[in-house]
Scaffold this motif. Structure first.
Motif, short mmCIF file in Angstrom:
data_model
loop_
_atom_site.label_atom_id
_atom_site.label_comp_id
_atom_site.label_asym_id
_atom_site.label_seq_id
_atom_site.Cartn_x
_atom_site.Cartn_y
_atom_site.Cartn_z
N PRO A 187 0.82 -1.17 0.03
CA PRO A 187 0.10 -0.01 0.02
C PRO A 187 0.80 1.30 0.14
CG PRO A 187 -0.93 -1.60 1.61
CD PRO A 187 0.45 -1.93 1.04
N LYS A 188 0.44 2.19 -0.62
CA LYS A 188 1.22 3.53 -0.91
C LYS A 188 0.90 4.31 0.01
CE LYS A 188 2.83 6.64 -4.72
NZ LYS A 188 4.06 6.42 -4.54
N SER A 189 1.65 5.34 0.58
CA SER A 189 1.24 6.31 1.56
C SER A 189 1.31 7.60 1.06
CB SER A 189 2.52 6.42 2.63
OG SER A 189 3.67 6.84 2.09
N LEU A 190 0.52 8.60 1.41
CA LEU A 190 0.08 9.78 0.82
C LEU A 190 0.36 10.73 1.79
CD1 LEU A 190 -3.03 9.45 -1.49
CD2 LEU A 190 -0.79 9.12 -2.01
N ARG A 191 0.90 11.90 1.68
CA ARG A 191 1.37 12.95 2.44
C ARG A 191 0.38 14.04 1.85
NH1 ARG A 191 6.28 15.68 5.03
NH2 ARG A 191 5.69 17.82 5.39
N LEU A 192 -0.56 14.74 2.75
CA LEU A 192 -1.53 15.86 2.50
C LEU A 192 -1.38 17.04 3.70
CD1 LEU A 192 -3.29 12.97 1.93
CD2 LEU A 192 -4.68 14.62 1.02
N THR A 193 -1.69 18.05 3.26
CA THR A 193 -1.64 19.31 4.23
C THR A 193 -2.67 19.02 5.24
OG1 THR A 193 -1.17 20.72 2.26
CG2 THR A 193 -2.13 21.72 4.24
N ALA A 194 -2.40 19.26 6.57
CA ALA A 194 -3.33 19.08 7.60
C ALA A 194 -4.60 19.14 7.52
CB ALA A 194 -2.58 19.92 8.72
N GLY A 195 -5.51 18.40 7.79
CA GLY A 195 -7.16 18.47 7.48
C GLY A 195 -7.54 17.84 6.08
N ARG A 196 -6.72 17.56 5.13
CA ARG A 196 -7.20 17.47 3.74
C ARG A 196 -7.57 15.90 3.78
NH1 ARG A 196 -5.30 21.10 -1.00
NH2 ARG A 196 -7.52 20.65 -1.35
N GLY A 197 -7.02 15.00 4.58
CA GLY A 197 -7.01 13.75 4.36
C GLY A 197 -8.25 13.15 4.59
N LYS A 198 -9.08 13.61 5.62
CA LYS A 198 -10.57 13.30 5.21
C LYS A 198 -11.55 13.75 4.44
CE LYS A 198 -12.01 16.62 8.95
NZ LYS A 198 -12.80 16.85 10.18
N GLU A 199 -10.74 15.21 3.83
CA GLU A 199 -11.44 15.48 2.71
C GLU A 199 -11.37 14.65 1.41
OE1 GLU A 199 -10.78 19.67 1.44
OE2 GLU A 199 -10.49 20.38 3.43
#
Length: 813
Positions: A103-115
């Motif tokens: 599985p691949k990990s994704l880095r997102l700006t804080a708060g955008r993961g659940k978006e």
């Protein structure tokens, strides 16, 4: 005659704080202290330096006693700094279309993961609906029909041409589900029967066979053309589907690509999603099936699982995090630290995927700070080793312990590691730090910052006020009664009692906090608005009462003369020593009768406890110092020959420490000189080879223990305790002892040398070495010196007799 020896002044027996000197009425009127951390400048400086050093390897070990609030202080500093730092990114796990088991990990700006998770769900749902709508439309059916008719037209043309050719050659082309067959025909165009074939001549049969072979070759060519037409049809049909699907996907995906254009990991993932959707467009064209009921205890796997690969597993959501996160982990087992991969049972088998990856506290604290107790962490070997590996590699790997160590071989997934950027703060005992620093080579490379907590601070006017402010803040936070001036004064005196130093205040704040809460309870029983001195005193006495059962039993044994302690009269070679006993949460003093016996011999000073293996190394060292003292005082003009035994009478446990070494020496000098020792005096203090009296611990509890025994047997005005002069500053005696000293019924003598002590104990001058190498007549040392000379002469005489006897035996032989 010996000179009169000074006693400890009454005002030095206890360092007290007068309530009237405190500049407030009660703690409710005090402002909170400017610095929330009291008296830990060294540790504070180290923690701030460790926080500021962002390079790898500068993790922090906060070392100090357990009640100094190691975790609280570390957390206070970290939370203060964390507010100023940026909020770390969200982390998600998604399906890896190239390597499904990674599985691949994704880095997102804080708060955008659940978006992203919500957007992906909406995108897939919209896409499924839109795809089905488009592919069910008349426009699509018309285009599909056009492609299909083109193929049918081509296939019909090929078959008609082949059929016409067969007809011209006298054959019939039959087409069925199985395929195409060429059959000979009669003149009227009917299939030729076996009888008709049998009537043909050999020449006709040969000619018919040749035509049949030629037609079969042409039929193969026709079939090949049909297949090529079919392949072209599929290609055109697929292109039609792809073009339509691409149009729909692009139309829906464009919004999300624009939304996440600043998130490169997400845009890469969306590109792979688009590619996979176009390859598996048929999955979207199917109509959803109704959910199937559960069969027995086995769940039925839904068809919608095909779309699970488009889900987003939000591992870390920092949408509500302000600044850097600060976490405290109290149970650092491997799954709690590094996360876990859950499994689901499916007809007796276990399966998992990227949606079942769960985070550990290292993920949650990534970009911030993680506090753990070192001892809690070291209890879990796998956690400790994996943490060091993660800090070295600067990445968090979620691995299955069972698979990692070969416990089972079930196929699992291996999630892509996540970069680690966490400051680890361990709290623990200083001795544990030393052990790790010496025996764990990786520890010293990773934990380069040692924040050493102090357990005491100097007693000054400003520190006293700061302590009162801390008490006020604690009362407000705990929503309990405030302390009046007398209550604060008694609390601070208790703080000095804990340090056993009138010039120091304890920094074991947890102990002080507990005392205030207990005093609040007693104030509530009396329905008082403030906590006073009496409430604090009662809390202290009740705390002692809850823990001193063993002490009371020992006192009973002493009072009943089962443990034999004499407090009157004089005896040769016998003295009262004072030891310190611990029962976990309680320390108390215990008088011990120490005896010494001196005889002719050359064995030197023997400790019976050492010979019976009931003493520790420090006690053994103290006994060896006694021999050195005798040599220093009496061995300047002769060899020292004697046999002396020392014993802690009625001692049934391990004897350790050197605080009774001076006491043993006094008993030895008494036995050597024949001068009796006053039994109403107890002694504590260690001694050097030069006869200097050195400070010891637990002096207050030792004095109070002997006082209690003397009070029970009757105070006669001659009893008391000899303590090292350097321990005067440690005196924090209870009021009962102070009153007895003030009235002259009990005494406390400070001494700096053995000579001072022996004069108090015997009433005879010790004596000073004269130029001729002797001691003055009538002094105690003169008697001891004469006894040593006498023993030496006896040993010498017996030695010559044994030598002569040895020669006679040799001549006789």
């Amino acid at each position: 005659m010996p000179k009169d020896h000074r006693e400890v002044p009454v005002d030095k027996l206890r360092n007290s704080i007068k309530p009237e000197t405190l500049p407030f009425e009660d703690t409710s009127s005090l402002d909170p202290p400017g610095d929330p951390i009291l008296g830990q400048e060294r540790a504070t400086d180290a923690i701030r330096f460790g926080i500021g050093m962002k390079q790898n390897g500068y993790h922090i070990y906060v070392a100090g006693p357990p009640k100094t609030g190691l975790t609280h202080i570390a957390k206070t500093h970290l939370e203060e700094q964390a507010k100023k730092e940026p909020t770390p990114p969200d982390w998600c796990y998604v399906y890896n279309f190239k390597e499904p088991d990674r599985p691949k990990s994704l880095r997102l700006t804080a708060g955008r993961g659940k978006e992203l998770k919500k957007d992906m769900a909406e995108f897939i749902d919209s896409l499924k609906s839109k795809i089905r709508e488009v592919f069910d439309s008349d426009d699509y059916r018309a285009k599909e029909s056009e492609v299909h008719q083109g193929f049918e037209k081509t296939r019909r043309k090929i078959t008609e041409e082949l059929s016409e050719l067969a007809k011209q050659e006298g054959f019939i082309l039959q087409i069925s589900q199985v395929g195409m067959v060429i059959i000979p025909a009669t003149q009227d165009g009917q299939p030729m029967s076996q009888e008709d074939l049998a009537q043909l001549s050999d020449e006709e049969k040969k000619r018919l066979r040749e035509k049949s072979d030629d037609l079969h070759e042409k039929m193969k060519g026709a079939i090949q053309r049909i297949r090529e037409a079919e392949a072209e049809f599929k290609k055109r049909h697929s292109k039609l589907d792809s073009d339509i699907a691409l149009y729909v996907v692009d139309q829906l995906l464009e919004f999300y690509l624009q939304k996440y254009r600043d998130e490169p990991d997400v845009t890469d993932f969306l590109a792979q999603v688009k590619e996979d959707i176009l390859e598996n467009i048929d999955d979207f064209k199917k109509q959803p099936e109704p959910p199937q009921p559960q069969v027995g205890q086995f769940p039925v796997q839904p068809k919608e699982l095909v779309f699970r690969k488009y889900d987003v597993n939000v591992l870390i959501d920092n949408s509500e995090t302000k600044g850097a996160p600060v976490f405290i982990e109290s149970n650092p087992i491997y799954p709690n630290l590094f996360g876990t991969i859950e499994r689901q049972a499916w007809f007796g088998a276990l399966f998992t995927d990227f949606t079942m990856i769960k985070p550990g506290v290292l993920h949650k604290a990534n970009g911030g700070y993680l506090v753990m107790k070192a001892l809690d962490l070291l209890k879990w070997y796998f956690s400790w080793e994996a943490l060091k590996r993660a800090l070295r590699d600067q990445e968090i790997r979620i691995e299955d312990l069972g698979e990692l160590y070969g416990l089972f071989s079930t196929k699992t997934i291996r999630p892509e590691p996540i970069p680690l950027d966490t400051k680890i703060v361990l709290t623990g005992d200083p001795y544990l730090f030393e052990l790790l620093h010496l025996y764990d080579d990786r520890f010293q490379k990773l934990f380069k910052i040692k924040a050493h907590m102090d357990d005491r601070l100097d007693r000054k006017e400003d520190t006293i006020l700061q302590c009162a402010q801390m008490i006020g803040r604690f009362c407000r936070e705990q929503k309990i009664r405030h302390l009046d001036r007398s209550g604060v004064a008694r609390t601070l005196e208790y703080s000095m009692e804990r340090t056993e130093d009138g010039e120091k205040l304890t920094l074991e704040l947890a102990d002080i906090s507990d005392l205030i809460k207990e005093a609040n309870y007693f104030a509530s029983l009396e329905e008082k608005d403030l906590i006073g001195r009496d409430h604090v005193e009662k809390a202290i006495q009740k705390r002692i009462y809850r823990s001193n059962l063993v002490e009371e039993r020992i006192k009973e044994l002493v009072k009943d003369d089962i443990f034999w302690i004499e407090t009157a009269g004089s005896k040769v070679g016998q003295i009262n020593g004072l030891s310190l006993l611990m029962t976990g949460d309680h320390e108390f003093g215990k008088p011990n009768r120490i005896t010494a016996v001196v005889s002719v011999g050359r064995e030197g000073v023997i400790a019976i406890e050492k010979e019976s293996k009931m003493s520790g190394n420090i006690h053994t060292k103290g006994v060896m110092i006694l021999t050195s003292f005798l040599k220093e005082r009496f061995g300047h003009n002769k060899p020292i020959s004697l046999t002396a035994t020392l014993c802690f009478e009625q001692s049934y446990g391990l004897v350790e420490g050197d605080s009774a070494s001076s006491t043993e020496l006094f008993a030895l000098l008494s036995a050597l000189s024949g001068v009796p020792i006053k039994q109403g005096i107890a002694v504590t203090g260690s001694v050097s080879q030069k006869g200097e009296i050195q400070a010891v611990g637990g002096v207050n509890r030792k004095v109070e223990a002997f006082f209690d025994i003397c009070k029970h047997k009757g105070l006669n005005g001659e009893q008391g305790v000899i303590i090292p002069e350097k321990n005067i500053r440690n005196l924090m005696l209870k009021q009962e002892v102070i009153d007895a000293v003030k009235e002259g019924r009990f005494h406390i003598w400070p001494i700096a040398t053995i000579e001072e002590g022996i004069e108090i104990l015997t009433g005879i001058e010790a004596g000073t070495l004269q130029e001729d190498g002797s001691y003055p007549e009538g002094t105690l040392f003169r008697r001891a010196d004469e006894r040593l000379i006498e023993i030496g002469e006896i040993v010498k005489k017996f030695g010559k007799g044994e030598e002569a006897a040895g020669k006679e035996n040799s001549n006789g032989e």
